[in-house]
Enzyme design. Sequence first.
Site, mmCIF file in Angstrom:
data_model
loop_
_atom_site.group_PDB
_atom_site.id
_atom_site.type_symbol
_atom_site.label_atom_id
_atom_site.label_comp_id
_atom_site.label_asym_id
_atom_site.label_seq_id
_atom_site.Cartn_x
_atom_site.Cartn_y
_atom_site.Cartn_z
ATOM 1 N N LYS A 297 -0.516 -10.363 9.257
ATOM 2 C CA LYS A 297 -0.997 -9.622 8.080
ATOM 3 C C LYS A 297 0.129 -9.408 7.083
ATOM 4 O O LYS A 297 1.292 -9.696 7.386
ATOM 5 C CB LYS A 297 -1.556 -8.278 8.543
ATOM 6 C CG LYS A 297 -0.494 -7.385 9.160
ATOM 7 C CD LYS A 297 -1.053 -6.058 9.613
ATOM 8 C CE LYS A 297 0.074 -5.183 10.148
ATOM 9 N NZ LYS A 297 -0.272 -3.799 10.294
ATOM 10 N N ARG B 37 -6.224 6.624 13.196
ATOM 11 C CA ARG B 37 -6.277 5.837 11.961
ATOM 12 C C ARG B 37 -7.596 5.079 11.937
ATOM 13 O O ARG B 37 -8.406 5.274 11.064
ATOM 14 C CB ARG B 37 -5.062 4.891 11.920
ATOM 15 C CG ARG B 37 -4.985 4.038 10.685
ATOM 16 C CD ARG B 37 -3.704 3.230 10.627
ATOM 17 N NE ARG B 37 -3.621 2.176 11.637
ATOM 18 C CZ ARG B 37 -2.646 1.255 11.684
ATOM 19 N NH1 ARG B 37 -1.671 1.275 10.778
ATOM 20 N NH2 ARG B 37 -2.635 0.325 12.616
ATOM 21 N N TYR C 237 23.307 3.404 -13.024
ATOM 22 C CA TYR C 237 22.567 4.536 -13.608
ATOM 23 C C TYR C 237 22.903 5.853 -12.934
ATOM 24 O O TYR C 237 23.071 5.900 -11.708
ATOM 25 C CB TYR C 237 21.065 4.311 -13.441
ATOM 26 C CG TYR C 237 20.478 3.189 -14.249
ATOM 27 C CD1 TYR C 237 20.573 3.170 -15.641
ATOM 28 C CD2 TYR C 237 19.812 2.137 -13.614
ATOM 29 C CE1 TYR C 237 20.021 2.130 -16.374
ATOM 30 C CE2 TYR C 237 19.261 1.101 -14.348
ATOM 31 C CZ TYR C 237 19.373 1.099 -15.730
ATOM 32 O OH TYR C 237 18.823 0.075 -16.448
ATOM 33 N N MET D 231 16.410 -1.936 -11.009
ATOM 34 C CA MET D 231 15.185 -2.704 -10.774
ATOM 35 C C MET D 231 15.508 -4.152 -10.371
ATOM 36 O O MET D 231 14.854 -4.722 -9.499
ATOM 37 C CB MET D 231 14.314 -2.696 -12.043
ATOM 38 C CG MET D 231 12.924 -3.245 -11.832
ATOM 39 S SD MET D 231 11.975 -3.343 -13.356
ATOM 40 C CE MET D 231 11.678 -1.641 -13.730
#
Length: 369
Positions: free
Chosen positions: A43, A137, A265, A314
């Site tokens: 998956k 779940r 940053y 990013m």
Amino acid sequence: MTTTLVKAPFVNQLTINTQAIHTNLKQLRKHLPNDTRIMAIVKSSGYGVRDTVKLTKMLASFGVDLFGLAYTHEAIHLRDAGITEELVVLTPLREDLDALVHYNLQPVVSDPDMVLNLSQKKTPLKLHLHVNTGMNRLGCPVQKALPLARLITDDPFLRLEGVMTHFCSADNPDQDPLTHQQIQQFRSVLNELKAHEIPVPWIHASNSAGAIRFHIPECNLIRPGLTLYGIQPCDGEPLPLKCALSLKSKLIGLHKCGRGESVSYGRTYRIRNQEALIGVIPLGYHDGIHRAYSNRARVWVHGVEVPQVGTICMDMMMVDVTEVPNAAIGDEVVLFGKEQPPETFASFGKTIAHELISCLGPRIERTFI
Ligand SMILES: Cc1ncc(COP(=O)(O)O)c(C=O)c1O
């Protein structure tokens, strides 16, 4: 006029070592009773490997019997690519009924509505019944397992192909009392089905950690994901697995910085020495190296372990390469692989290898070797 296709090669490379995957399957098999079979969990794009068609074909050639997908569209992708293996959909949605039938998938069911709706399709279909023993779940309550199994076996079209449960903490010895309780509950369901002469071809409970740490004689199938890639799912007695994944990049920039200057940053990192050489790597949080790794990760340049410094951006991150002899633009950087396993790198970001590898982004080329 002819057009020439000029491509910009990927600098970021995830390599998938197919021989290592084969070795890991063999190690798992060696650890298990002879008749235990494998449902490979492929998956989430094969945990980030992406080419699930190639992965599934390869695993099938290594003798894997079934394949587990999270959602129906992941299984459809494999069917559309010509995969004819047994595909189990762990989380089928009520919207998927027609597709499940059309593509001959094996949904895992937990409630009578799903069974009744599938029955109305009047088409032969194999189902796995999920029993909730503590994960909370998916799965039906233990007391509802027998009536649900009956609903399936009484139907002229549906076939009960498997019964499963899922452990929530099989990797954690502190939680072994709960895992044993889960096994007991699952066992009580299996005994009930046996007492009512309901045959079940596949009985499965264990993920990688469960398969390594717990022997459940009733089970004839395990559902490993992580161990296929050679990642240890738990501490303690490890299986001799071979790391199959390696993430490499390159230095694309270098800066000489002086004491007191900051990097990236928010100025979360300050240069403390007289001088430092800061390298730039073209991997950032869009590539799956989340901000949680900021000022915590360590990578390898020219065989030297160096710290990641400053906030992860990013598209980029910075590392301090002052201690790397002759560091230069173009030098290879290893984030995980032979030098340090994915689980170690994941720990820098306070996460687990599952999250690290399945979140690797699209700007990383995947290559099977
Ligand atoms: C139901 C189920 N079984 C098996 C697995 C495989 O787990 P692992 O990768 O730890 O082996 C997963 C993964 O999340 C899962 O959700």
